[in-house]
Motif scaffolding. Structure first.
Motif, PDB file in Angstrom:
ATOM      1  N   TYR A   1       4.724   8.797 -12.333  1.00 14.56           N
ATOM      2  CA  TYR A   1       3.963   7.593 -12.046  1.00 14.56           C
ATOM      3  C   TYR A   1       4.384   6.373 -12.858  1.00 14.56           C
ATOM      4  O   TYR A   1       4.509   5.278 -12.312  1.00 14.56           O
ATOM      5  CB  TYR A   1       2.467   7.866 -12.217  1.00 14.56           C
ATOM      6  CG  TYR A   1       1.924   8.793 -11.163  1.00 14.56           C
ATOM      7  CD1 TYR A   1       1.927   8.426  -9.820  1.00 14.56           C
ATOM      8  CD2 TYR A   1       1.436  10.056 -11.488  1.00 14.56           C
ATOM      9  CE1 TYR A   1       1.448   9.271  -8.832  1.00 14.56           C
ATOM     10  CE2 TYR A   1       0.950  10.913 -10.505  1.00 14.56           C
ATOM     11  CZ  TYR A   1       0.961  10.522  -9.188  1.00 14.56           C
ATOM     12  OH  TYR A   1       0.498  11.352  -8.211  1.00 14.56           O
ATOM     13  N   ARG A   2       4.609   6.524 -14.155  1.00 15.72           N
ATOM     14  CA  ARG A   2       5.013   5.368 -14.955  1.00 15.72           C
ATOM     15  C   ARG A   2       6.370   4.815 -14.528  1.00 15.72           C
ATOM     16  O   ARG A   2       6.506   3.604 -14.293  1.00 15.72           O
ATOM     17  CB  ARG A   2       5.002   5.727 -16.439  1.00 15.72           C
ATOM     18  CG  ARG A   2       3.612   5.708 -17.055  1.00 15.72           C
ATOM     19  CD  ARG A   2       3.645   6.163 -18.491  1.00 15.72           C
ATOM     20  NE  ARG A   2       2.309   6.174 -19.097  1.00 15.72           N
ATOM     21  CZ  ARG A   2       1.945   7.005 -20.058  1.00 15.72           C
ATOM     22  NH1 ARG A   2       2.803   7.893 -20.539  1.00 15.72           N
ATOM     23  NH2 ARG A   2       0.717   6.950 -20.550  1.00 15.72           N
TER      24      ARG A   2
ATOM     25  N   VAL B   1      -2.661   3.041  -8.901  1.00 13.20           N
ATOM     26  CA  VAL B   1      -3.960   3.712  -8.969  1.00 13.20           C
ATOM     27  C   VAL B   1      -3.863   4.989  -9.801  1.00 13.20           C
ATOM     28  O   VAL B   1      -4.729   5.274 -10.630  1.00 13.20           O
ATOM     29  CB  VAL B   1      -4.481   4.022  -7.554  1.00 13.20           C
ATOM     30  CG1 VAL B   1      -5.715   4.913  -7.622  1.00 13.20           C
ATOM     31  CG2 VAL B   1      -4.810   2.735  -6.812  1.00 13.20           C
ATOM     32  N   ALA B   2      -2.797   5.763  -9.596  1.00 12.76           N
ATOM     33  CA  ALA B   2      -2.622   7.009 -10.341  1.00 12.76           C
ATOM     34  C   ALA B   2      -2.530   6.751 -11.838  1.00 12.76           C
ATOM     35  O   ALA B   2      -3.130   7.476 -12.643  1.00 12.76           O
ATOM     36  CB  ALA B   2      -1.378   7.740  -9.852  1.00 12.76           C
ATOM     37  N   ASN B   3      -1.795   5.710 -12.225  1.00  7.43           N
ATOM     38  CA  ASN B   3      -1.701   5.360 -13.642  1.00  7.43           C
ATOM     39  C   ASN B   3      -3.061   5.009 -14.211  1.00  7.43           C
ATOM     40  O   ASN B   3      -3.427   5.468 -15.297  1.00  7.43           O
ATOM     41  CB  ASN B   3      -0.733   4.182 -13.829  1.00  7.43           C
ATOM     42  CG  ASN B   3       0.695   4.614 -14.049  1.00  7.43           C
ATOM     43  OD1 ASN B   3       1.152   4.766 -15.174  1.00  7.43           O
ATOM     44  ND2 ASN B   3       1.412   4.824 -12.968  1.00  7.43           N
TER      45      ASN B   3
ATOM     46  N   GLY C   1       2.584  14.120 -19.483  1.00  7.79           N
ATOM     47  CA  GLY C   1       3.725  14.695 -18.788  1.00  7.79           C
ATOM     48  C   GLY C   1       3.790  14.251 -17.340  1.00  7.79           C
ATOM     49  O   GLY C   1       4.868  13.928 -16.826  1.00  7.79           O
ATOM     50  N   ILE C   2       2.633  14.226 -16.683  1.00  9.61           N
ATOM     51  CA  ILE C   2       2.577  13.779 -15.288  1.00  9.61           C
ATOM     52  C   ILE C   2       2.933  12.302 -15.179  1.00  9.61           C
ATOM     53  O   ILE C   2       3.721  11.900 -14.308  1.00  9.61           O
ATOM     54  CB  ILE C   2       1.177  14.033 -14.697  1.00  9.61           C
ATOM     55  CG1 ILE C   2       0.890  15.539 -14.654  1.00  9.61           C
ATOM     56  CG2 ILE C   2       1.053  13.419 -13.302  1.00  9.61           C
ATOM     57  CD1 ILE C   2      -0.538  15.877 -14.289  1.00  9.61           C
TER      58      ILE C   2
ATOM     59  N   GLU D   1       0.813  -1.221   0.000  1.00 11.80           N
ATOM     60  CA  GLU D   1       0.000   0.000   0.000  1.00 11.80           C
ATOM     61  C   GLU D   1       0.846   1.271   0.000  1.00 11.80           C
ATOM     62  O   GLU D   1       0.409   2.309  -0.490  1.00 11.80           O
ATOM     63  CB  GLU D   1      -0.941   0.013   1.204  1.00 11.80           C
ATOM     64  CG  GLU D   1      -2.022  -1.056   1.166  1.00 11.80           C
ATOM     65  CD  GLU D   1      -3.036  -0.832   0.055  1.00 11.80           C
ATOM     66  OE1 GLU D   1      -3.197   0.323  -0.392  1.00 11.80           O
ATOM     67  OE2 GLU D   1      -3.660  -1.821  -0.376  1.00 11.80           O
ATOM     68  N   GLY D   2       2.074   1.184   0.526  1.00  7.11           N
ATOM     69  CA  GLY D   2       2.903   2.366   0.618  1.00  7.11           C
ATOM     70  C   GLY D   2       3.617   2.742  -0.659  1.00  7.11           C
ATOM     71  O   GLY D   2       3.738   3.925  -0.996  1.00  7.11           O
ATOM     72  N   SER D   3       4.092   1.742  -1.417  1.00  8.63           N
ATOM     73  CA  SER D   3       4.876   2.009  -2.624  1.00  8.63           C
ATOM     74  C   SER D   3       4.206   1.559  -3.912  1.00  8.63           C
ATOM     75  O   SER D   3       4.366   2.205  -4.945  1.00  8.63           O
ATOM     76  CB  SER D   3       6.250   1.320  -2.520  1.00  8.63           C
ATOM     77  OG  SER D   3       7.029   1.895  -1.503  1.00  8.63           O
TER      78      SER D   3
END
Length: 222
Positions: free
Chosen positions: A144-145, A110-112, A138-139, A102-104
């Motif tokens: 995230y990627r 989820v963001a991706n 860009g983000i 859950e931390g890393s």
């Protein structure tokens, strides 16, 4: 009596799996996500103020957060199976994977998924879409990627030489890690991650996991 407040297609599926593995007597209360928002129903807020799942209610109150629930169940009910390893180095691995999930791993995963879904959203005005998509890319490319790819390379490398995350038998660390990895496999993102895919399939083949699926109802990630 323990009661698991179970939301469809959520982290509570892994708690259901652990309960079945431990052979604990429990009651199951099921909830469905809102079909439009995909959010948990307001009824869950009556169980815990956060209104999320999983939530486990005991004689002493309600416990939220998967990691806390896993630790509670293992401390109270684990005997020969699913207990933390006694070996010092293996116990250190156990602690790492319990928090890594859950931390890393989950935040960039989820963001991706959310940003890529926003990128594909058809409702954006045609003159805004190129600019919005460029901003999203860009983000994703800046943080995230690469963050997700680095984490997955590490997990893949680890599972290539280990049967389980903390020793020779499954533990709470495996319960914690199943949700991000099975969602990854179900989404098709693990097509080139053979060790992760094999590990997820191994978990899914366990009789206790199959019982959890039968009791929990339709689950998109299995």
């Amino acid at each position: 009596m323990l009661t698991l407040h179970h939301l469809n297609n959520s982290r509570s599926q892994r708690i259901l799996w652990l309960l079945e593995e431990l052979g604990v007597e429990y009651k199951l209360e099921t909830y469905q996500r809102d079909p439009k928002t995909n959010l948990a129903p307001p009824e869950l807020k009556a169980i815990h103020p956060l209104g999320r799942s999983p939530v486990l209610t005991t004689d002493d109150g309600a416990i939220a957060e998967s990691g806390a629930i896993i630790e509670y169940l293992i401390r109270q009910y684990a005997k020969e199976t699913f207990s933390p390893p006694e070996d010092a180095s293996m116990h250190q691995q156990y602690l790492f994977w319990m928090h890594f999930a859950e931390g890393s791993l989950m935040p960039p995963l989820v963001a991706n998924m959310v940003l890529e879904k926003a990128r594909k959203k058809a409702s954006k005005p045609f003159f805004v879409k190129p600019i919005a998509n460029k901003l999203i890319d860009g983000i994703l490319d800046a943080y995230y990627r690469p963050n997700l790819e680095q984490s997955l390379r590490y997990v893949e490398s680890f599972l290539s030489s280990h049967d389980w995350f903390a020793g020779k038998a499954p533990t709470g660390a495996d319960v914690q890690m199943i949700f991000p990895l099975e969602s990854l496999v179900a989404s098709g993102r693990a097509s080139n991650l053979a060790a992760i895919t094999a590990w997820v399939n191994k978990v899914h083949d366990r009789p206790a996991y199959q019982r959890a699926l039968e009791k929990g109802g339709e689950y998109a990630y299995a």
